[in-house]
Scaffold this active site. Structure first.
Site, mmCIF file in Angstrom:
data_model
loop_
_atom_site.group_PDB
_atom_site.id
_atom_site.type_symbol
_atom_site.label_atom_id
_atom_site.label_comp_id
_atom_site.label_asym_id
_atom_site.label_seq_id
_atom_site.Cartn_x
_atom_site.Cartn_y
_atom_site.Cartn_z
ATOM 1 N N THR A 121 0.901 -1.245 0.020
ATOM 2 C CA THR A 121 0.257 -0.108 -0.022
ATOM 3 C C THR A 121 0.877 1.248 -0.134
ATOM 4 O OG1 THR A 121 -1.817 -1.099 1.087
ATOM 5 C CG2 THR A 121 -1.673 1.135 1.449
ATOM 6 N N VAL A 122 1.879 1.073 1.033
ATOM 7 C CA VAL A 122 2.767 2.491 0.921
ATOM 8 C C VAL A 122 3.610 2.572 -0.446
ATOM 9 C CG1 VAL A 122 4.864 3.159 2.064
ATOM 10 C CG2 VAL A 122 3.258 2.183 3.304
ATOM 11 N N ASP B 231 9.656 5.400 -0.560
ATOM 12 C CA ASP B 231 10.511 4.400 -1.183
ATOM 13 C C ASP B 231 11.492 3.776 -0.229
ATOM 14 O OD1 ASP B 231 12.650 4.062 -4.062
ATOM 15 O OD2 ASP B 231 11.428 2.336 -3.053
ATOM 16 N N GLY C 247 10.182 -0.961 2.115
ATOM 17 C CA GLY C 247 10.997 -1.978 2.431
ATOM 18 C C GLY C 247 11.407 -2.011 3.829
ATOM 19 N N ARG D 33 10.785 -5.474 5.864
ATOM 20 C CA ARG D 33 11.690 -6.273 6.690
ATOM 21 C C ARG D 33 11.188 -6.229 8.090
ATOM 22 N NH1 ARG D 33 14.712 -3.414 2.998
ATOM 23 N NH2 ARG D 33 14.718 -1.394 3.896
ATOM 24 N N ASP E 252 8.325 -2.489 -5.968
ATOM 25 C CA ASP E 252 9.048 -1.210 -5.685
ATOM 26 C C ASP E 252 10.135 -0.915 -6.773
ATOM 27 O OD1 ASP E 252 10.684 -0.344 -2.667
ATOM 28 O OD2 ASP E 252 11.531 0.121 -4.583
ATOM 29 N N ASP F 127 9.639 2.625 -9.024
ATOM 30 C CA ASP F 127 10.435 3.489 -9.166
ATOM 31 C C ASP F 127 10.577 3.963 -10.495
ATOM 32 O OD1 ASP F 127 12.894 1.939 -6.833
ATOM 33 O OD2 ASP F 127 11.126 2.923 -6.468
HETATM 34 C C1 LIG Z 1 13.491 26.612 0.685
HETATM 35 C C2 LIG Z 1 13.051 25.167 0.363
HETATM 36 C C3 LIG Z 1 13.100 24.890 -1.095
HETATM 37 C C4 LIG Z 1 12.522 23.712 -1.241
HETATM 38 C C5 LIG Z 1 13.732 22.642 -1.079
HETATM 39 C C6 LIG Z 1 13.438 21.166 -1.527
HETATM 40 C C7 LIG Z 1 14.627 20.263 -1.197
HETATM 41 C C8 LIG Z 1 14.047 18.914 -1.646
HETATM 42 C C9 LIG Z 1 14.645 17.922 -0.671
HETATM 43 C C10 LIG Z 1 14.765 16.784 -0.916
HETATM 44 C C11 LIG Z 1 14.264 16.210 -2.286
HETATM 45 C C12 LIG Z 1 15.221 14.921 -2.801
HETATM 46 C C13 LIG Z 1 14.648 13.575 -2.002
HETATM 47 C C14 LIG Z 1 14.959 12.540 -2.550
HETATM 48 C C15 LIG Z 1 14.918 11.342 -1.977
HETATM 49 C C16 LIG Z 1 15.032 10.070 -2.536
HETATM 50 C C17 LIG Z 1 14.700 8.966 -1.864
HETATM 51 C C18 LIG Z 1 14.840 7.725 -2.791
HETATM 52 O O1 LIG Z 1 13.810 7.382 -3.174
HETATM 53 O O2 LIG Z 1 15.986 6.950 -2.777
HETATM 54 C C19 LIG Z 1 15.860 5.682 -3.529
HETATM 55 C C20 LIG Z 1 17.150 5.037 -3.422
HETATM 56 C C21 LIG Z 1 17.236 3.832 -4.109
HETATM 57 O O3 LIG Z 1 15.962 3.226 -3.601
HETATM 58 P P1 LIG Z 1 15.690 1.612 -4.079
HETATM 59 O O4 LIG Z 1 16.807 0.745 -3.733
HETATM 60 O O5 LIG Z 1 14.424 1.281 -3.654
HETATM 61 O O6 LIG Z 1 15.555 1.774 -5.797
HETATM 62 C C22 LIG Z 1 16.700 0.923 -6.648
HETATM 63 C C23 LIG Z 1 17.062 2.122 -7.695
HETATM 64 O O7 LIG Z 1 15.581 2.508 -8.166
HETATM 65 C C24 LIG Z 1 17.797 1.215 -8.740
HETATM 66 O O8 LIG Z 1 17.968 2.386 -9.643
HETATM 67 P P2 LIG Z 1 19.425 2.934 -10.026
HETATM 68 O O9 LIG Z 1 19.902 3.615 -8.840
HETATM 69 O O10 LIG Z 1 19.955 1.768 -10.490
HETATM 70 O O11 LIG Z 1 19.141 3.863 -11.069
HETATM 71 C C25 LIG Z 1 17.230 0.379 -9.191
HETATM 72 O O12 LIG Z 1 18.668 -0.315 -10.164
HETATM 73 C C26 LIG Z 1 17.149 -0.909 -8.359
HETATM 74 O O13 LIG Z 1 16.435 -1.909 -8.843
HETATM 75 C C27 LIG Z 1 15.940 -0.196 -7.336
HETATM 76 O O14 LIG Z 1 15.746 -1.150 -6.245
HETATM 77 O O15 LIG Z 1 17.112 5.062 -2.041
HETATM 78 C C28 LIG Z 1 18.529 5.495 -1.425
HETATM 79 O O16 LIG Z 1 19.281 5.833 -2.455
HETATM 80 C C29 LIG Z 1 18.588 5.756 -0.048
HETATM 81 C C30 LIG Z 1 18.964 6.823 0.230
HETATM 82 C C31 LIG Z 1 18.309 8.226 -0.092
HETATM 83 C C32 LIG Z 1 18.749 9.443 0.458
HETATM 84 C C33 LIG Z 1 18.221 10.835 -0.129
HETATM 85 C C34 LIG Z 1 18.721 12.143 0.849
HETATM 86 C C35 LIG Z 1 17.994 13.092 0.438
HETATM 87 C C36 LIG Z 1 17.678 13.957 1.541
HETATM 88 C C37 LIG Z 1 17.751 15.275 1.650
HETATM 89 C C38 LIG Z 1 18.553 16.079 0.436
HETATM 90 C C39 LIG Z 1 18.007 17.149 0.195
HETATM 91 C C40 LIG Z 1 18.588 18.159 1.308
HETATM 92 C C41 LIG Z 1 17.589 19.312 1.361
HETATM 93 C C42 LIG Z 1 18.325 20.559 0.795
HETATM 94 C C43 LIG Z 1 17.360 21.943 0.680
HETATM 95 C C44 LIG Z 1 17.972 22.923 0.138
HETATM 96 C C45 LIG Z 1 17.369 24.115 0.570
HETATM 97 N N1 LIG Z 2 6.077 -3.280 -1.027
HETATM 98 C C1 LIG Z 2 7.162 -3.772 -1.004
HETATM 99 C C2 LIG Z 2 8.314 -3.157 -1.016
HETATM 100 C C3 LIG Z 2 9.578 -3.500 -0.636
HETATM 101 N N2 LIG Z 2 9.837 -4.682 -0.422
HETATM 102 C C4 LIG Z 2 11.157 -5.473 0.201
HETATM 103 O O1 LIG Z 2 12.049 -4.214 0.217
HETATM 104 C C5 LIG Z 2 13.124 -4.057 -0.658
HETATM 105 C C6 LIG Z 2 13.369 -2.627 -1.051
HETATM 106 O O2 LIG Z 2 13.730 -2.104 -0.080
HETATM 107 P P1 LIG Z 2 13.730 -0.560 -0.075
HETATM 108 O O3 LIG Z 2 14.514 -0.130 1.624
HETATM 109 O O4 LIG Z 2 14.746 0.066 -0.879
HETATM 110 O O5 LIG Z 2 12.318 -0.074 0.082
HETATM 111 C C7 LIG Z 2 12.480 -4.830 -1.737
HETATM 112 O O6 LIG Z 2 13.636 -5.410 -2.766
HETATM 113 C C8 LIG Z 2 11.628 -6.097 -1.036
HETATM 114 O O7 LIG Z 2 12.570 -6.918 -0.792
HETATM 115 C C9 LIG Z 2 8.751 -5.561 -0.119
HETATM 116 O O8 LIG Z 2 9.055 -6.895 0.081
HETATM 117 N N3 LIG Z 2 7.419 -4.970 -0.573
HETATM 118 MG MG LIG Z 3 12.640 1.823 -4.630
HETATM 119 MG MG LIG Z 4 11.169 1.033 -1.622
#
Ligand SMILES: CCCCCCCC/C=C\CCCCCCCC(=O)OC[C@H](COP(=O)(O)O[C@@H]1[C@H](O)[C@H](OP(=O)(O)O)[C@@H](O)[C@H](O)[C@H]1O)OC(=O)CCCCCCC/C=C\CCCCCCCC
Ligand SMILES: Nc1ccn([C@@H]2O[C@H](COP(=O)(O)O)[C@@H](O)[C@H]2O)c(=O)n1
Ligand SMILES: [Mg+2]
Ligand SMILES: [Mg+2]
Length: 214
Positions: A30-31, A66, A70, A74, A87, A91
Site C-alpha cells: 500500500t505504501v 520508497d 522496504g 523487513r 518497488d 520507481d
Molecule cells: C527553501 C526550500 C526549497 C525547497 C527545497 C526542497 C528540497 C527537496 C529535498 C529533498 C528532495 C530529494 C529527496 C529525494 C529522496 C530520494 C529517496 C529515494 O527514493 O531514494 C531511492 C534510493 C534507491 O532506492 P531503491 O533501492 O528502492 O531503488 C533501486 C533504484 O531504483 C535502482 O535504480 P538505480 O539507482 O540503479 O538507477 C534500481 O536499479 C533498483 O532496482 C531499485 O531497487 O534509495 C536510496 O538511495 C537511499 C538513500 C536516499 C537518500 C536521500 C537523501 C535526500 C535527503 C535530503 C537531500 C536534500 C537536502 C535538502 C536541501 C534543501 C536545500 C534548501
Molecule cells: N512493497 C514492498 C516494497 C519493498 N519490499 C522489499 O524491500 C526491498 C526494497 O527495500 P527499500 O528499503 O529500498 O524500500 C525490496 O527489494 C523487497 O525485498 C517488499 O517486500 N514489499
Molecule cells: Mg525503490
Molecule cells: Mg522501497
C-alpha cells in the site's frame, strides 16, 4: 552513492514511522503504490504549470515512501520477490513522472525546446541506468558499482534545484537558473553512470564466463 552512505541514516529516521504504519494495519505494498501515486500526482499536476516549489514539496513528501515500504517489509519479515518487483517497477514510474513533468513545462510555459529535450534525456537515461543494473542482476551478475549518479542522486539534484528554483515565484531573484543547471548535471552524470555500469557488467560477465567472478 547516496544509497551507500545515506540509506543507514534514513533507515534510522524512518523506522519508527514504518512501525507506526504497521501498527495501524498498513501494508508495504500500500505504501509503495500510494507513495508512487503521490509522486506522480505532484509531478504531473504541478510541474507542467511551473509550480516547482509546491510540486517539489508534494513529491518530497511522497518519494520517501520508497525508503519506508522496504523497511516495513523487513520489520514484518515479509520481504518478497513480488515486493522487490513492485518497488523497483514503480520507481521507474515515479522517475518518469518527475522528469516528464519538467519536460512538459519546458514544452509549454517554460518555452525551451532545448531544456525539454534535456529533461527527456534525463528521463530516458535514468531508465536505462536502472535497467542495466536490473538486467545485469537478472543474468546472475552482482553489478558491483556505486555509480556517480544513480536514482537517489538524480532525485536529490533535480528536486533540490526544482524546489529552490520554485522560490522564483515568491520573488527570490536568480534561482530559476538552478533547474536548467541541475538537468544538465543529471544528464551528463547519467551518461557517466551508464558507462560505469556497462564497463562493470562487461568485466563481471567476462569473469563469470571464465569462472572467476569476484
Ligand atoms: C527553501 C526550500 C526549497 C525547497 C527545497 C526542497 C528540497 C527537496 C529535498 C529533498 C528532495 C530529494 C529527496 C529525494 C529522496 C530520494 C529517496 C529515494 O527514493 O531514494 C531511492 C534510493 C534507491 O532506492 P531503491 O533501492 O528502492 O531503488 C533501486 C533504484 O531504483 C535502482 O535504480 P538505480 O539507482 O540503479 O538507477 C534500481 O536499479 C533498483 O532496482 C531499485 O531497487 O534509495 C536510496 O538511495 C537511499 C538513500 C536516499 C537518500 C536521500 C537523501 C535526500 C535527503 C535530503 C537531500 C536534500 C537536502 C535538502 C536541501 C534543501 C536545500 C534548501
Ligand atoms: N512493497 C514492498 C516494497 C519493498 N519490499 C522489499 O524491500 C526491498 C526494497 O527495500 P527499500 O528499503 O529500498 O524500500 C525490496 O527489494 C523487497 O525485498 C517488499 O517486500 N514489499
Ligand atoms: Mg525503490
Ligand atoms: Mg522501497
Amino acid at each position: 552513492m547516496l544509497n551507500k552512505y545515506a540509506r543507514a541514516f534514513f533507515t534510522r529516521v524512518l523506522t519508527p514511522f514504518a512501525a507506526f504504519l504497521i501498527r495501524h494495519g498498513v501494508s508495504p505494498d500500500t505504501v509503495t503504490v500510494l507513495g508512487t501515486a503521490g509522486v506522480v500526482a505532484g509531478a504531473l499536476v504541478l510541474f507542467p504549470v511551473g509550480e516547482f516549489f509546491w510540486g517539489t514539496i508534494v513529491i518530497t513528501l511522497f518519494v520517501f515512501s520508497d525508503l519506508v515500504d522496504g523497511n516495513m517489509a523487513r520489520q514484518l519479515g515479509r520481504s518478497s520477490r513480488w515486493g522487490a518487483f513492485l518497488d523497483s517497477t514503480l520507481d521507474r514510474v515515479a522517475d518518469g513522472a518527475v522528469f516528464g513533468g519538467i519536460a512538459l513545462w519546458y514544452a509549454g510555459g517554460g518555452d525551451s525546446v532545448t531544456l525539454c529535450a534535456v529533461a527527456i534525456f534525463c528521463l530516458a537515461s535514468g531508465q536505462v541506468v536502472s535497467y542495466t543494473k536490473a538486467r545485469g542482476e537478472s543474468i546472475g551478475l552482482p553489478v558491483a558499482v556505486n555509480g556517480l549518479v544513480e536514482r537517489a542522486e538524480r532525485l536529490v539534484v533535480t528536486l533540490v534545484a526544482a524546489g529552490l528554483a520554485g522560490l522564483h515565484a515568491f520573488g527570490v531573484p536568480g534561482v530559476d537558473v538552478l533547474l536548467p543547471v541541475a538537468l544538465w548535471i543529471v544528464a551528463v552524470g547519467s551518461l557517466v553512470t551508464l558507462a560505469q555500469r556497462v564497463v562493470t557488467v562487461r568485466r563481471e560477465a567476462a569473469e563469470a564466463d571464465a569462472g572467476t567472478v569476484s
